[in-house]
Design an enzyme around this catalytic site. Structure first.
Site, PDB file in Angstrom:
ATOM      1  N   ILE A 166      -1.080  11.343  15.134  1.00 38.33           N
ATOM      2  CA  ILE A 166      -1.742  10.594  16.199  1.00 38.33           C
ATOM      3  C   ILE A 166      -0.754  10.179  17.289  1.00 38.33           C
ATOM      4  O   ILE A 166      -1.133  10.012  18.447  1.00 38.33           O
ATOM      5  CB  ILE A 166      -2.478   9.365  15.621  1.00 38.33           C
ATOM      6  CG1 ILE A 166      -3.639   8.975  16.530  1.00 38.33           C
ATOM      7  CG2 ILE A 166      -1.554   8.192  15.381  1.00 38.33           C
ATOM      8  CD1 ILE A 166      -4.774   9.962  16.537  1.00 38.33           C
ATOM      9  N   GLU A 204       3.077  -1.330   4.654  1.00 37.82           N
ATOM     10  CA  GLU A 204       2.905  -2.304   5.736  1.00 37.82           C
ATOM     11  C   GLU A 204       1.802  -3.325   5.460  1.00 37.82           C
ATOM     12  O   GLU A 204       1.721  -4.336   6.160  1.00 37.82           O
ATOM     13  CB  GLU A 204       2.626  -1.597   7.078  1.00 37.82           C
ATOM     14  CG  GLU A 204       1.181  -1.189   7.323  1.00 37.82           C
ATOM     15  CD  GLU A 204       0.777   0.089   6.612  1.00 37.82           C
ATOM     16  OE1 GLU A 204      -0.332   0.594   6.864  1.00 37.82           O
ATOM     17  OE2 GLU A 204       1.572   0.594   5.798  1.00 37.82           O
ATOM     18  N   ASN A 249       0.827  -1.209   0.000  1.00 41.33           N
ATOM     19  CA  ASN A 249       0.000   0.000   0.000  1.00 41.33           C
ATOM     20  C   ASN A 249       0.855   1.250   0.000  1.00 41.33           C
ATOM     21  O   ASN A 249       2.066   1.202  -0.233  1.00 41.33           O
ATOM     22  CB  ASN A 249      -0.919  -0.005   1.227  1.00 41.33           C
ATOM     23  CG  ASN A 249      -0.133   0.048   2.527  1.00 41.33           C
ATOM     24  OD1 ASN A 249       0.897  -0.620   2.661  1.00 41.33           O
ATOM     25  ND2 ASN A 249      -0.599   0.819   3.488  1.00 41.33           N
ATOM     26  N   CYS A 281       1.965   2.938   2.368  1.00 35.76           N
ATOM     27  CA  CYS A 281       2.965   3.003   3.437  1.00 35.76           C
ATOM     28  C   CYS A 281       3.729   1.699   3.622  1.00 35.76           C
ATOM     29  O   CYS A 281       4.481   1.560   4.580  1.00 35.76           O
ATOM     30  CB  CYS A 281       2.303   3.409   4.754  1.00 35.76           C
ATOM     31  SG  CYS A 281       1.417   4.975   4.661  1.00 35.76           S
TER      32      CYS A 281
END
Length: 728
Positions: A591, A389, A385, A387
């Site tokens: 986050i 992972e 994807n 990123c």
């Protein structure tokens, strides 16, 4: 009554930015961390409290938010008024306090619900937690209380799309990203472009696999040299993502993947070069390469490598190029005269990859054979994807000329959440905490319905995948006086992720029993035949370091024994698993500031991080729990041997069924003595350095490498340089 008028603060009265900025001005060679605490208090006094709409009761607040279309009514009405009052009041009495200005600032600017004009706050941190818990529990009061307890104690953090949107009437999707693939025909390419538009409109980043597309010069309808290859499709995708950007709320985010044995690989990489022609250059599209083991072998021996026509390979093998095991079939592919092939030098391609990583940080690297070798479920992983992972199986589709599916394949939506290592290690019940997290994630999966892209919906419905990860690993090391990458830190990582694996398996098995449902093709998995558990039942986990053993024993966290694993194995063989995939370590951005812990499981980049905010200038964020005691253990990633980072990730990867967003942090001028192969050579970063590290990661069993981030002298990326040698 609700007080819907706020007292605006005069800009001359604002002191919190000034106080925060004073962190970066050492006094008597000490970092004045107390200034950040003063900044937090000033932020609430001068901004948050005056700008927050006040309500006389919980009921009044909920009715106001529902009546004015801020919060959905359905999930709230699943609970009694008495329960709602109890839950909100319980959260308020916890007296949660942000420990850093950045944590509070990020929450209120990015996550808190605001009035329609954006000038007033309708939520406190506790309210956002309550809405998440109530929404994700779907009417189960006991589960709602458990979810709220995990989030308020910051043991669990839902991914940004979930945390931001849960319960909101006007919202985006709850999932983080998507993976789709194109097959080698115009119907599929058209459908892929449409899917990219739709997914970019409703959700996060989109990864697209282009490996199956025929190369430039391949025939179309027996006309030689007719295909234009993957580059025009890349440009179409980039324009699609740029156009479909969620009403301008974010830049379109997309990544494209290509196998290194695809004939267009050099052209593919050249699209990110600084001097690339504007006709082919892609500015916003991320690049990823899919790398079979054979490439590492050929590059290591400085051999010639052949690139194979995807059109010919699919014609002869009867399946798309991405699904053919290149390492296994390489010699057969080379020997087959019916397959068009091009020879290049493997090490020259490796050098091109390293040069581009130096320039741009791209491409991401997916070690596809490692991913498939460790894959416990039936099927083939072909890509990742945005990123790097997410590593899940996909199945190709067959699309008719009218754009209907003759065969509907499966694509992927990513549903993520993260444990906070520091706080989860202090949970009263590790197993119950993880069970709660799995159930919260599962609600998002069960209620995600991406109708605009049927293959994504199909994959989600069949496989029930989630991705629980971790953040705050370096913070835990620092608090417990471990150097990142030391043998004891690697052992701790091994134990922590073993526990995550065990308890997510246990939770998934429990849910399979409750629902009498398993993921599609469970019976063909290594879970079903029991072989997945060999590494756990054949050898007991034991601590080499007394320190680590005490860390777990003092907290009452038991490491599963061989008998525990055997019992779980039999339970899973009998009752199955609800989720095809359970674990993935994603990068954590804003986050992690809200959680006030170090990002993901990589090292911090600086003791006092400098953030350039668009409207307010520079904001400073001291490393979590920074003190004279933790400072020696907070070495910057840029001053850390990246092999140590790879070692830590490799310890986690043993237990993670998907992948991890492993970022490598490099300096353009490397610190003396960090890498022994630099001795007697230039201390400047070279392509050779990156090649060595990629091979090291591959040998260690790493499935994917995300960005390469390089600190250059003129970027001052380290930030807060004056603080690097201070005490507190």
């Amino acid at each position: 009554m609700a007080s819907t008028s706020a007292v605006k603060t005069n800009s001359n009265d604002v002191t919190y930015f000034k106080l925060n900025n004073e962190i970066n001005r050492p006094v008597n060679n000490q970092i004045p961390l107390h200034k950040d605490q003063e900044a937090v208090k000033a932020y609430f006094k001068e901004h948050v409290n005056p700008m927050t709409v006040q309500f006389d009761s919980v009921s009044e607040k909920l009715n106001y938010l529902i009546d004015n279309d801020f919060i959905e009514e359905g999930f709230i009405r699943q609970y009694s008024e008495a329960f709602l009052n109890q839950m909100f009041e319980d959260l308020y009495t916890r007296q949660f306090r942000f420990r850093s200005f950045m944590g509070a600032y990020k929450f209120y600017t990015q996550y808190a619900l605001k009035t329609n004009n954006g000038e007033q706050y309708l939520e406190r941190f506790e309210d956002r937690i309550a809405f998440n818990a109530l929404f994700l529990a779907n009417g189960d009061e006991e589960l709602a209380l458990k979810i709220a307890d995990e989030i308020i104690n910051q043991r669990y953090q839902p991914a940004t799309p979930t945390f931001l949107n849960a319960g909101r009437k006007r919202r985006g999707e709850f999932v983080s990203c998507f993976l789709i693939q194109a097959t080698d025909d115009m119907n599929s390419i058209g459908r892929t472009i449409n899917s990219a538009l739709q997914l970019s409109r409703i959700g996060g980043g989109v990864g697209v696999n282009l490996t199956n597309l025929r190369a430039a010069g391949d025939p179309i309808k027996k006309i030689e040299n007719a295909s234009s290859g993957v580059l025009p499709v890349m440009k179409l995708l980039e324009d699609s993502f740029s156009y479909s950007n969620q009403l301008g709320q974010r830049n379109g985010a997309g990544a494209v993947y290509l196998n290194v044995f695809h004939p267009d690989i050099l052209s593919f990489l050249s699209t990110k070069k600084e001097n690339a022609d504007e006709k082919v250059r892609v500015k916003t599209l991320s690049l990823g390469i899919v790398v079979p083991d054979k490439f590492y072998e050929l590059a290591a021996h400085n051999q010639e490598m052949y690139l194979f026509s995807p059109y010919d390979v699919e014609r002869i093998y009867g399946e798309p190029f991405a699904y053919v095991d290149i390492t296994k079939e390489y010699d057969n592919l080379v020997a087959n005269p019916e397959i068009k092939k091009t020879a290049i030098n493997a090490r020259e391609l490796e050098n091109e990859i390293s040069k581009l990583q130096q320039e741009s940080g791209y491409p991401y690297v997916i070690n596809i054979d490692t991913a498939n070798r460790e894959n416990p479920v039936y099927g083939t992983i072909t890509m990742s994807n945005l990123c790097s992972e997410i590593l899940q199986i996909q199945e190709p589709s067959l699309i008719k000329d009218n754009q209907e599916y003759e065969v509907m394949g499966t694509d992927i939506s990513c549903n993520l959440g993260s444990t906070n290592v520091v706080n989860l290690m202090n949970t009263p019940d590790f197993g119950q905490s993880v069970d709660t997290m799995v159930r919260a994630l599962t609600y998002v999966t069960d209620h995600s319905s991406i109708d605009a892209v049927p293959t994504v919906k199909h994959g989600n419905d069949k496989y029930h995948t989630i991705g629980l990860g971790a953040m705050g690993l370096h913070t835990f090391f620092a608090l417990n006086k471990m150097h990142y990458g030391s043998p004891e830190s690697i052992e701790f990582t091994d134990a922590y992720f073993l526990l995550l694996n065990y308890y997510t398996l246990k939770a998934s098995n429990k849910m399979a029993k409750e629902r009498q449902t398993v993921f599609h093709n469970f019976e063909k998995s290594k879970y079903a035949d029991g072989t997945y558990f060999d590494k756990y039942v054949n050898e007991a986990f034991t601590f080499e370091f007394d320190k680590n053993q005490k860390l777990f024993e003092e907290r009452g966290i038991a490491i599963p024994s061989v008998d525990d694993w055997k019992a779980l194995k039999e339970d899973i063989k009998e009752h199955g698993l609800y989720h095809q995939n359970r674990l993935a370590v994603a990068p954590t951005g804003s986050i992690s500031y809200v959680n006030e812990t170090s990002a993901s499981i990589h090292p911090i980049t600086r003791l006092v991080e400098e953030r350039q905010e668009k409207l307010t200038g520079k904001t400073y964020y001291p490393a979590p729990y920074l003190s004279n005691e933790t400072m020696p253990y907070y070495t910057s990633a840029y001053d850390t041997d990246m092999r140590k980072v790879i070692d830590v990730y490799a310890a986690a990867q043993k237990h993670v069924d998907q992948g991890m967003s492993l970022t490598l942090f490099m300096r353009s001028v490397l610190p003396e003595g960090l890498y022994e192969w630099k001795e007697g050579r230039t201390n400047k970063q070279t392509t050779r350095d990156l090649s060595i590290l990629r091979h090291y990661a591959h040998n260690k069993g790493i499935k994917s490498i995300y960005y390469i981030r390089t600190f250059t002298d003129d970027e001052e990326e380290i930030g807060a340089n004056a603080c690097e040698s201070c005490t507190i």
